[in-house]
Design a protein around this motif. Structure first.
Motif, PDB file in Angstrom:
ATOM      1  N   VAL A  25       0.870  -1.175   0.000  1.00  0.00           N
ATOM      2  CA  VAL A  25       0.000   0.000   0.000  1.00  0.00           C
ATOM      3  C   VAL A  25       0.907   1.225   0.000  1.00  0.00           C
ATOM      4  N   GLU A  26       0.764   2.025  -1.023  1.00  0.00           N
ATOM      5  CA  GLU A  26       1.615   3.208  -1.154  1.00  0.00           C
ATOM      6  C   GLU A  26       1.312   4.235  -0.068  1.00  0.00           C
ATOM      7  N   GLU A  27       2.295   5.045   0.221  1.00  0.00           N
ATOM      8  CA  GLU A  27       2.197   6.070   1.265  1.00  0.00           C
ATOM      9  C   GLU A  27       1.015   7.013   1.017  1.00  0.00           C
ATOM     10  N   PRO A  28       0.128   7.177   2.007  1.00  0.00           N
ATOM     11  CA  PRO A  28      -1.004   8.096   1.838  1.00  0.00           C
ATOM     12  C   PRO A  28      -0.568   9.518   1.483  1.00  0.00           C
ATOM     13  N   GLY A  29       0.469  10.011   2.125  1.00  0.00           N
ATOM     14  CA  GLY A  29       0.901  11.390   1.899  1.00  0.00           C
ATOM     15  C   GLY A  29       1.233  11.676   0.453  1.00  0.00           C
ATOM     16  N   ARG A  30       1.974  10.807  -0.170  1.00  0.00           N
ATOM     17  CA  ARG A  30       2.346  11.018  -1.579  1.00  0.00           C
ATOM     18  C   ARG A  30       1.125  10.961  -2.485  1.00  0.00           C
ATOM     19  N   ARG A  31       0.186  10.067  -2.184  1.00  0.00           N
ATOM     20  CA  ARG A  31      -1.037   9.986  -2.994  1.00  0.00           C
ATOM     21  C   ARG A  31      -1.885  11.239  -2.830  1.00  0.00           C
ATOM     22  N   ILE A  32      -1.965  11.747  -1.604  1.00  0.00           N
ATOM     23  CA  ILE A  32      -2.743  12.967  -1.358  1.00  0.00           C
ATOM     24  C   ILE A  32      -2.114  14.152  -2.084  1.00  0.00           C
ATOM     25  N   GLY A  40      -5.751  21.150  -7.904  1.00  0.00           N
ATOM     26  CA  GLY A  40      -5.581  22.500  -7.374  1.00  0.00           C
ATOM     27  C   GLY A  40      -6.075  22.631  -5.948  1.00  0.00           C
ATOM     28  N   GLY A  41      -6.032  21.540  -5.208  1.00  0.00           N
ATOM     29  CA  GLY A  41      -6.516  21.531  -3.825  1.00  0.00           C
ATOM     30  C   GLY A  41      -5.529  22.145  -2.856  1.00  0.00           C
ATOM     31  N   LEU A  42      -5.977  22.334  -1.630  1.00  0.00           N
ATOM     32  CA  LEU A  42      -5.158  22.987  -0.605  1.00  0.00           C
ATOM     33  C   LEU A  42      -4.715  22.059   0.519  1.00  0.00           C
ATOM     34  N   ALA A  43      -5.139  20.789   0.500  1.00  0.00           N
ATOM     35  CA  ALA A  43      -4.755  19.857   1.564  1.00  0.00           C
ATOM     36  C   ALA A  43      -3.346  19.332   1.299  1.00  0.00           C
ATOM     37  N   LEU A  44      -2.413  20.260   1.307  1.00  0.00           N
ATOM     38  CA  LEU A  44      -1.001  19.963   1.082  1.00  0.00           C
ATOM     39  C   LEU A  44      -0.229  20.289   2.353  1.00  0.00           C
ATOM     40  N   PRO A  45       0.809  19.533   2.668  1.00  0.00           N
ATOM     41  CA  PRO A  45       1.511  19.774   3.934  1.00  0.00           C
ATOM     42  C   PRO A  45       2.105  21.164   4.058  1.00  0.00           C
ATOM     43  N   TRP A  46       2.441  21.802   2.959  1.00  0.00           N
ATOM     44  CA  TRP A  46       3.034  23.144   2.996  1.00  0.00           C
ATOM     45  C   TRP A  46       1.989  24.248   2.843  1.00  0.00           C
ATOM     46  N   VAL A  47       0.693  23.852   2.698  1.00  0.00           N
ATOM     47  CA  VAL A  47      -0.391  24.839   2.597  1.00  0.00           C
ATOM     48  C   VAL A  47      -1.320  24.729   3.796  1.00  0.00           C
ATOM     49  N   ASP A  48      -1.893  23.552   4.029  1.00  0.00           N
ATOM     50  CA  ASP A  48      -2.821  23.322   5.140  1.00  0.00           C
ATOM     51  C   ASP A  48      -2.519  21.949   5.724  1.00  0.00           C
ATOM     52  N   PHE A  52      -4.371  18.194   5.387  1.00  0.00           N
ATOM     53  CA  PHE A  52      -3.589  17.108   4.806  1.00  0.00           C
ATOM     54  C   PHE A  52      -3.589  15.893   5.738  1.00  0.00           C
ATOM     55  N   LEU A  53      -3.351  16.117   7.030  1.00  0.00           N
ATOM     56  CA  LEU A  53      -3.281  15.010   7.988  1.00  0.00           C
ATOM     57  C   LEU A  53      -4.645  14.360   8.205  1.00  0.00           C
ATOM     58  N   HIS A  54      -5.708  15.141   8.206  1.00  0.00           N
ATOM     59  CA  HIS A  54      -7.054  14.555   8.297  1.00  0.00           C
ATOM     60  C   HIS A  54      -7.311  13.645   7.096  1.00  0.00           C
ATOM     61  N   ARG A  55      -6.934  14.096   5.907  1.00  0.00           N
ATOM     62  CA  ARG A  55      -7.088  13.255   4.708  1.00  0.00           C
ATOM     63  C   ARG A  55      -6.226  12.010   4.806  1.00  0.00           C
ATOM     64  N   ALA A  56      -5.023  12.140   5.353  1.00  0.00           N
ATOM     65  CA  ALA A  56      -4.133  10.982   5.487  1.00  0.00           C
ATOM     66  C   ALA A  56      -4.729   9.948   6.438  1.00  0.00           C
ATOM     67  N   ILE A  57      -5.357  10.398   7.508  1.00  0.00           N
ATOM     68  CA  ILE A  57      -6.012   9.466   8.434  1.00  0.00           C
ATOM     69  C   ILE A  57      -7.154   8.739   7.724  1.00  0.00           C
ATOM     70  N   GLU A  58      -7.987   9.486   7.014  1.00  0.00           N
ATOM     71  CA  GLU A  58      -9.093   8.864   6.274  1.00  0.00           C
ATOM     72  C   GLU A  58      -8.574   7.842   5.263  1.00  0.00           C
ATOM     73  N   MET A  59      -7.531   8.201   4.535  1.00  0.00           N
ATOM     74  CA  MET A  59      -6.980   7.307   3.527  1.00  0.00           C
ATOM     75  C   MET A  59      -6.361   6.073   4.174  1.00  0.00           C
TER      76      MET A  59
END
Length: 176
Positions: A25-32, A40-48, A52-59
């Protein structure tokens, strides 16, 4: 699960395990990051980082559920512990123990230690080596607090690392 220091050779190790026929299973962070960048989303570690971490937990939760469908070993490149512990540090939200005790991985967790000789930044890994080392120490403490048996990956070739992981899990590598 295989976690630890950014740039410590986790993804390369997982590619080798996949080449040997194991589910990965590939790393959630890289997929996000790929998804958010493409749309063009904002759930990026250097933006929000919190988004990003909430999405990583869900994934990671979805990845765990999907892994139940596989026979044999399923190796995760990072996952729930990484995202939940980072969110707890960032926001103080007590999510780590609650989420990670309800959704456990195999009791043995492999951690890639800091390895400056192979560390490199890229478009998705913008933080420096010192931040990666701090992340490693934080993940080691979080994993131990959750009761995982921590196995530090040796700084050896990718093939030897894959043998080490499989042998540590009781697999006869001569048959792999």
């Amino acid at each position: 699960m295989i976690s630890g220091c950014s740039g410590g050779g986790k993804s390369t190790l997982l590619a080798e395990l996949k080449a040997r026929g194991h589910a990965v299973v590939e790393e959630p962070g890289r997929r996000i990051i790929a998804e958010e960048t493409a749309r063009g989303g904002l759930a990026l570690p250097w933006v929000d980082l919190a988004a990003f971490l909430h999405r990583a937990i869900e994934m990671a939760l979805a990845d765990r559920a999907a892994a139940a469908e596989h026979d044999g070993w399923v190796f995760f490149d990072r996952g729930l512990v990484d995202a939940a512990s980072a969110l707890e540090v960032l926001t103080g939200e007590p999510v780590l123990r609650r989420v990670c005790t309800a959704h456990r991985y195999h009791p043995r967790m492999f951690l890639a230690p800091p390895w400056p000789e192979i560390y490199a930044t890229d478009a998705d890994r913008k933080h420096g080596f010192d931040a990666a080392v701090a992340e490693y120490h934080h993940l080691t403490a979080a994993s131990a607090a959750l009761g995982y048996e921590i196995v530090t990956l040796p700084k050896i070739s990718t093939l030897a690392r894959a043998d080490f992981v499989l042998t540590s899990l009781g697999e006869d590598i001569a048959q792999v």
